[in-house]
Design an enzyme around this catalytic site. Structure first.
Site, PDB file in Angstrom:
ATOM      1  N   HIS A 258      -3.564  51.331  18.098  1.00 36.54           N
ATOM      2  CA  HIS A 258      -2.602  50.488  18.832  1.00 36.54           C
ATOM      3  C   HIS A 258      -1.695  49.736  17.848  1.00 36.54           C
ATOM      4  O   HIS A 258      -0.486  49.639  18.053  1.00 36.54           O
ATOM      5  CB  HIS A 258      -3.328  49.448  19.694  1.00 36.54           C
ATOM      6  CG  HIS A 258      -4.150  49.999  20.817  1.00 36.54           C
ATOM      7  ND1 HIS A 258      -5.479  49.689  20.978  1.00 36.54           N
ATOM      8  CD2 HIS A 258      -3.825  50.817  21.850  1.00 36.54           C
ATOM      9  CE1 HIS A 258      -5.931  50.294  22.066  1.00 36.54           C
ATOM     10  NE2 HIS A 258      -4.969  50.985  22.618  1.00 36.54           N
TER      11      HIS A 258
ATOM     12  N   LYS B 215     -11.216  49.462  35.563  1.00 35.92           N
ATOM     13  CA  LYS B 215     -11.823  50.137  34.409  1.00 35.92           C
ATOM     14  C   LYS B 215     -13.034  49.375  33.865  1.00 35.92           C
ATOM     15  O   LYS B 215     -13.600  49.783  32.850  1.00 35.92           O
ATOM     16  CB  LYS B 215     -10.787  50.315  33.294  1.00 35.92           C
ATOM     17  CG  LYS B 215      -9.677  51.283  33.666  1.00 35.92           C
ATOM     18  CD  LYS B 215      -8.784  51.605  32.486  1.00 35.92           C
ATOM     19  CE  LYS B 215      -7.705  52.586  32.892  1.00 35.92           C
ATOM     20  NZ  LYS B 215      -6.684  52.770  31.851  1.00 35.92           N
TER      21      LYS B 215
ATOM     22  N   ARG C   3      -1.264  60.820  21.390  1.00 41.32           N
ATOM     23  CA  ARG C   3      -2.129  61.277  20.314  1.00 41.32           C
ATOM     24  C   ARG C   3      -2.207  62.789  20.241  1.00 41.32           C
ATOM     25  O   ARG C   3      -2.078  63.387  19.189  1.00 41.32           O
ATOM     26  CB  ARG C   3      -3.548  60.721  20.492  1.00 41.32           C
ATOM     27  CG  ARG C   3      -3.652  59.271  20.109  1.00 41.32           C
ATOM     28  CD  ARG C   3      -4.857  58.636  20.748  1.00 41.32           C
ATOM     29  NE  ARG C   3      -4.641  58.461  22.165  1.00 41.32           N
ATOM     30  CZ  ARG C   3      -5.417  57.769  22.972  1.00 41.32           C
ATOM     31  NH1 ARG C   3      -6.513  57.227  22.498  1.00 41.32           N
ATOM     32  NH2 ARG C   3      -5.136  57.630  24.231  1.00 41.32           N
TER      33      ARG C   3
HETATM   34  P1  ADP Z   1      -4.455  52.454  29.079  1.00 40.99           P
HETATM   35  O1  ADP Z   1      -5.558  51.928  29.948  1.00 40.99           O
HETATM   36  O2  ADP Z   1      -3.091  52.120  29.595  1.00 40.99           O
HETATM   37  O3  ADP Z   1      -4.589  53.898  28.688  1.00 40.99           O
HETATM   38  P2  ADP Z   1      -5.081  51.840  26.320  1.00 40.99           P
HETATM   39  O4  ADP Z   1      -5.316  50.498  25.748  1.00 40.99           O
HETATM   40  O5  ADP Z   1      -6.209  52.816  26.282  1.00 40.99           O
HETATM   41  O6  ADP Z   1      -4.582  51.555  27.775  1.00 40.99           O
HETATM   42  O7  ADP Z   1      -3.830  52.527  25.627  1.00 40.99           O
HETATM   43  C1  ADP Z   1      -2.562  51.937  25.636  1.00 40.99           C
HETATM   44  C2  ADP Z   1      -1.579  52.903  25.007  1.00 40.99           C
HETATM   45  O8  ADP Z   1      -1.893  53.067  23.636  1.00 40.99           O
HETATM   46  C3  ADP Z   1      -1.573  54.314  25.604  1.00 40.99           C
HETATM   47  O9  ADP Z   1      -0.249  54.797  25.591  1.00 40.99           O
HETATM   48  C4  ADP Z   1      -2.428  55.100  24.653  1.00 40.99           C
HETATM   49  O10 ADP Z   1      -2.056  56.460  24.664  1.00 40.99           O
HETATM   50  C5  ADP Z   1      -2.068  54.441  23.340  1.00 40.99           C
HETATM   51  N1  ADP Z   1      -3.108  54.582  22.335  1.00 40.99           N
HETATM   52  C6  ADP Z   1      -4.423  54.266  22.414  1.00 40.99           C
HETATM   53  N2  ADP Z   1      -5.074  54.562  21.283  1.00 40.99           N
HETATM   54  C7  ADP Z   1      -4.149  55.104  20.446  1.00 40.99           C
HETATM   55  C8  ADP Z   1      -4.197  55.649  19.128  1.00 40.99           C
HETATM   56  N3  ADP Z   1      -5.315  55.730  18.437  1.00 40.99           N
HETATM   57  N4  ADP Z   1      -3.036  56.100  18.625  1.00 40.99           N
HETATM   58  C9  ADP Z   1      -1.900  56.057  19.334  1.00 40.99           C
HETATM   59  N5  ADP Z   1      -1.790  55.576  20.570  1.00 40.99           N
HETATM   60  C10 ADP Z   1      -2.892  55.107  21.127  1.00 40.99           C
END
Ligand code: ADP
Length: 159
Positions: free
Chosen positions: A18, A42, A90
């Site tokens: 992130h 979630k 990703r």
């Molecule tokens: P959500 O519940 O909206 O999926 P997340 O916190 O899991 O929330 O992810 C928020 C955003 O960050 C999403 O667009 C996800 O694809 C991206 N994201 C999560 N982990 C990574 C990572 N390791 N690299 C790049 N983007 C990421």
């Protein structure tokens, strides 16, 4: 480029993946609001307040702020005057869901566009769920999350 973008997510918890996206976004947009969704459906490990606080402590840089929101993302973005949503991509496995989400958001608000940012290959396999699982089982995640998060996870799992 544009002035303001919203980077929404659950951030349960924030990982270096992130933070990589935020850093890349901050080089393109003047201002980024990291918008933490309550995501009650979630069942997050960390409370909304904890997730916001961890982000605030790890994203302290000019132009980046952290807020929480509830309800429809497009309504929140409109209220903030933002027309751009940032999401991380990703792998191909992210694509279908993100594609649907982006088009649904555009349907709900035709002015809204989604920008996809690819993280460094170091973080391509990383997600919050995996980080929690490895931490719970006592594995080393120190290169995958900021220290702030490492300590919070240790405290949660008594490791
Ligand atoms: P959500 O519940 O909206 O999926 P997340 O916190 O899991 O929330 O992810 C928020 C955003 O960050 C999403 O667009 C996800 O694809 C991206 N994201 C999560 N982990 C990574 C990572 N390791 N690299 C790049 N983007 C990421």
């Amino acid at each position: 480029m544009g002035d303001l973008a919203i980077y929404p997510g659950t951030f349960d918890p924030v990982t270096n993946g992130h933070l990589d996206i935020i850093q890349r976004g901050a080089e393109i947009f003047d201002r980024i609001i990291v918008a933490v969704a309550s995501s009650r459906n979630k069942n997050p490990l960390f409370s909304l307040e904890e997730r916001v606080e961890m982000l605030q402590k790890t994203t302290a840089r000019q132009g980046v702020s952290v807020e929480s929101f509830d309800g429809l993302l497009v309504d929140y973005a409109r209220a903030k005057g933002a027309r751009v949503i940032i999401r991380g991509l990703r792998a191909v496995s992210d694509f279908e869901y993100e594609f649907q989400l982006a088009l649904m958001n555009r349907k709900l608000n035709p002015d809204m566009d989604t920008f996809f940012v690819m993280p460094s290959e170091r973080y391509v396999y990383l997600n919050s769920g995996l980080v929690k699982e490895v931490s719970r089982l006592g594995g080393d995640i120190s290169s995958l999350v900021p220290d702030e998060v490492l300590n919070k996870l240790k405290a949660k799992y008594n490791k």
